[in-house]
Scaffold this motif. Structure first.
Motif, PDB file in Angstrom:
ATOM      1  N   SER A 227       0.815  -1.216   0.000  1.00  0.00           N
ATOM      2  CA  SER A 227       0.000   0.000   0.000  1.00  0.00           C
ATOM      3  C   SER A 227       0.852   1.270   0.000  1.00  0.00           C
ATOM      4  O   SER A 227       1.852   1.362   0.719  1.00  0.00           O
ATOM      5  CB  SER A 227      -0.913   0.037   1.234  1.00  0.00           C
ATOM      6  OG  SER A 227      -1.946  -0.915   1.135  1.00  0.00           O
ATOM      7  N   VAL A 229       1.679   4.646   1.260  1.00  0.00           N
ATOM      8  CA  VAL A 229       1.486   5.409   2.497  1.00  0.00           C
ATOM      9  C   VAL A 229       1.920   6.839   2.208  1.00  0.00           C
ATOM     10  O   VAL A 229       3.020   7.066   1.688  1.00  0.00           O
ATOM     11  CB  VAL A 229       2.314   4.824   3.663  1.00  0.00           C
ATOM     12  CG1 VAL A 229       2.131   5.655   4.927  1.00  0.00           C
ATOM     13  CG2 VAL A 229       1.938   3.371   3.908  1.00  0.00           C
ATOM     14  N   SER A 242      -2.777   5.460   4.933  1.00  0.00           N
ATOM     15  CA  SER A 242      -1.949   4.244   4.905  1.00  0.00           C
ATOM     16  C   SER A 242      -2.539   3.090   4.108  1.00  0.00           C
ATOM     17  O   SER A 242      -1.985   1.989   4.134  1.00  0.00           O
ATOM     18  CB  SER A 242      -1.670   3.768   6.345  1.00  0.00           C
ATOM     19  OG  SER A 242      -1.051   4.775   7.106  1.00  0.00           O
ATOM     20  N   ASP A 244      -4.076  -0.156   3.130  1.00  0.00           N
ATOM     21  CA  ASP A 244      -4.252  -1.372   3.943  1.00  0.00           C
ATOM     22  C   ASP A 244      -2.921  -1.840   4.523  1.00  0.00           C
ATOM     23  O   ASP A 244      -2.740  -3.036   4.817  1.00  0.00           O
ATOM     24  CB  ASP A 244      -4.851  -2.504   3.099  1.00  0.00           C
ATOM     25  CG  ASP A 244      -6.380  -2.434   3.026  1.00  0.00           C
ATOM     26  OD1 ASP A 244      -6.965  -1.540   3.664  1.00  0.00           O
ATOM     27  OD2 ASP A 244      -6.976  -3.263   2.305  1.00  0.00           O
ATOM     28  N   PRO A 268      -5.570   2.379   8.882  1.00  0.00           N
ATOM     29  CA  PRO A 268      -5.365   1.440   7.779  1.00  0.00           C
ATOM     30  C   PRO A 268      -6.195   0.162   7.914  1.00  0.00           C
ATOM     31  O   PRO A 268      -6.581  -0.241   9.016  1.00  0.00           O
ATOM     32  CB  PRO A 268      -3.862   1.138   7.854  1.00  0.00           C
ATOM     33  CG  PRO A 268      -3.456   1.486   9.233  1.00  0.00           C
ATOM     34  CD  PRO A 268      -4.364   2.568   9.701  1.00  0.00           C
ATOM     35  N   HIS A 269      -6.452  -0.431   6.771  1.00  0.00           N
ATOM     36  CA  HIS A 269      -7.097  -1.740   6.663  1.00  0.00           C
ATOM     37  C   HIS A 269      -8.420  -1.807   7.425  1.00  0.00           C
ATOM     38  O   HIS A 269      -8.735  -2.817   8.067  1.00  0.00           O
ATOM     39  CB  HIS A 269      -6.148  -2.842   7.134  1.00  0.00           C
ATOM     40  CG  HIS A 269      -6.476  -4.181   6.534  1.00  0.00           C
ATOM     41  ND1 HIS A 269      -5.773  -5.322   6.841  1.00  0.00           N
ATOM     42  CD2 HIS A 269      -7.439  -4.566   5.653  1.00  0.00           C
ATOM     43  CE1 HIS A 269      -6.288  -6.345   6.191  1.00  0.00           C
ATOM     44  NE2 HIS A 269      -7.305  -5.921   5.462  1.00  0.00           N
ATOM     45  N   SER A 275      -3.167  -4.220  11.595  1.00  0.00           N
ATOM     46  CA  SER A 275      -2.557  -2.897  11.429  1.00  0.00           C
ATOM     47  C   SER A 275      -2.703  -2.094  12.719  1.00  0.00           C
ATOM     48  O   SER A 275      -3.234  -2.588  13.713  1.00  0.00           O
ATOM     49  CB  SER A 275      -3.234  -2.146  10.267  1.00  0.00           C
ATOM     50  OG  SER A 275      -3.282  -2.929   9.098  1.00  0.00           O
TER      51      SER A 275
END
Length: 348
Positions: A227, A229, A242, A244, A268-269, A275
């Motif tokens: 991913s 970021v 961020s 995932d 994230p995610h 995460s």
């Protein structure tokens, strides 16, 4: 943050003094010439202009430290910070259900990060148009999962897009899914090429707003950790996106001792326990968090342990409960509102 405030105040005062000195000198030159006083030690017009330039007068009406589209390396702590021009910046967390889509409306440029699942492209387009967005300067696909890039092809086909940025993917895990190939075909059909996300590349969004690519920093064997970021700064306001990225990516970023601090943390995610490690959250130090997540999703997102962890840091807002989340900042204060009628403000 405090250094940036001191920097702005110092530069503003320097320009005020430069303007005052130049005005006083100009008045003295005019009086001396008009009345033929022949006063000693009075500068000429050329000397006044030269002195004004040396004190930075030539920059009074223009923005300084604007970064080129192609980007530069991350600035050191001694690098002059870009000056704000008085506009506001907006970040919209678009409710796309179990997926993610983020709109950044900079002072002069628009950026879309992801566009949700394959069936969400039209919804994202409708939202962009409702916000007066008719074109995009950048479309960023954080990673090649359908709940993030699924709707990007629809957006790219329907709207002018200047640049498409995608995460680097090791050859052994390059997807062959229709979602991924549809995106690549949409880019090619527009006569464009894909720009690979390169760490430390910076993009100016105008008015002093800067988007910096932080990761991924190395190859991974799974798509989540590839991913993109990125960190957005505008005055004292800081946002961290961020995708995932999981703890493996987080650990790499932490090992690089990068500046991950952010007032707003886009979790994230979708709030997965894979995460948002405590070390990562400590480095970010968020004042607001947002979670892009679908109602009653099959993954149990956000996971209970992440919800409990976030509560120790800051208030957080979920798209499954709050709908679209809008944040507006002038570089000093961040004002958040949601479709559910919630509001929250925090000093950057």
């Amino acid at each position: 943050m405090a250094r940036r405030n001191r920097f702005f105040k110092k530069r503003t005062m320097r320009k005020i003094w430069a303007a005052s000195l130049a005005a006083a000198a100009a008045l003295l030159v005019t009086v001396n010439s008009e009345f033929s006083l022949n006063l000693p030690m009075v500068p000429t017009w050329e000397e006044v202009l030269e002195a004004a330039g040396s004190y930075g007068m030539e920059n009074l009406s223009s923005s300084s430290s604007q970064l080129p589209q192609g980007g530069e390396s991350s600035p050191s702590s001694d690098t002059p910070l870009p000056e704000l021009l008085g506009e506001t910046l907006e970040v919209h967390i678009i409710d796309v259900g179990q997926g993610e889509s983020i709109l950044i409306k900079g002072p002069s440029k628009n950026v879309l990060i992801d566009a949700g699942e394959n069936d969400k492209g039209d919804e994202v387009l409708a939202y962009l148009k409702s916000q007066g967005v008719q074109s995009l300067d950048m479309a960023i696909g954080t990673h090649a999962h359908s709940d993030h890039i699924g709707g990007l092809d629809t957006v790219i086909k329907a709207m002018p897009v200047k640049q498409v940025i995608l995460s680097p993917i090791p050859e052994k895990i390059v997807p062959t899914t229709k979602t991924y190939t549809d995106l690549l075909e949409a880019v090619l059909d527009k006569g464009m090429t894909v720009t690979t996300a390169v760490p430390d590349t910076q993009y100016s969004l105008g008015g002093g707003a800067v988007l910096t690519i932080l990761g991924p920093r190395r190859e991974y064997n799974d798509l989540n950790n590839t991913s993109v970021v990125c960190r957005l700064t505008y005055g004292d306001a800081e946002f961290l996106f961020s995708g995932d990225a999981e703890t493996a990516s987080e650990s790499t970023l932490l090992s690089m001792e990068l500046d991950l601090s952010a007032d707003v943390y886009c979790v994230p995610h979708h709030g997965s326990s894979t995460s948002s490690s405590k070390r990562y959250l400590d480095a970010v130090g968020p004042k607001i968090a947002t979670i892009s997540v679908g109602k009653n999703n099959d993954y149990g997102h956000p996971h209970k342990e992440i919800v409990a962890r976030l509560k120790k840091y800051c208030p957080f807002y979920r798209t499954d409960l709050s709908g679209n989340i809008q944040m507006v900042t002038d570089g000093e204060t961040i004002n958040l509102t949601t479709d559910a009628g919630e509001s929250y403000s925090v000093d950057a």
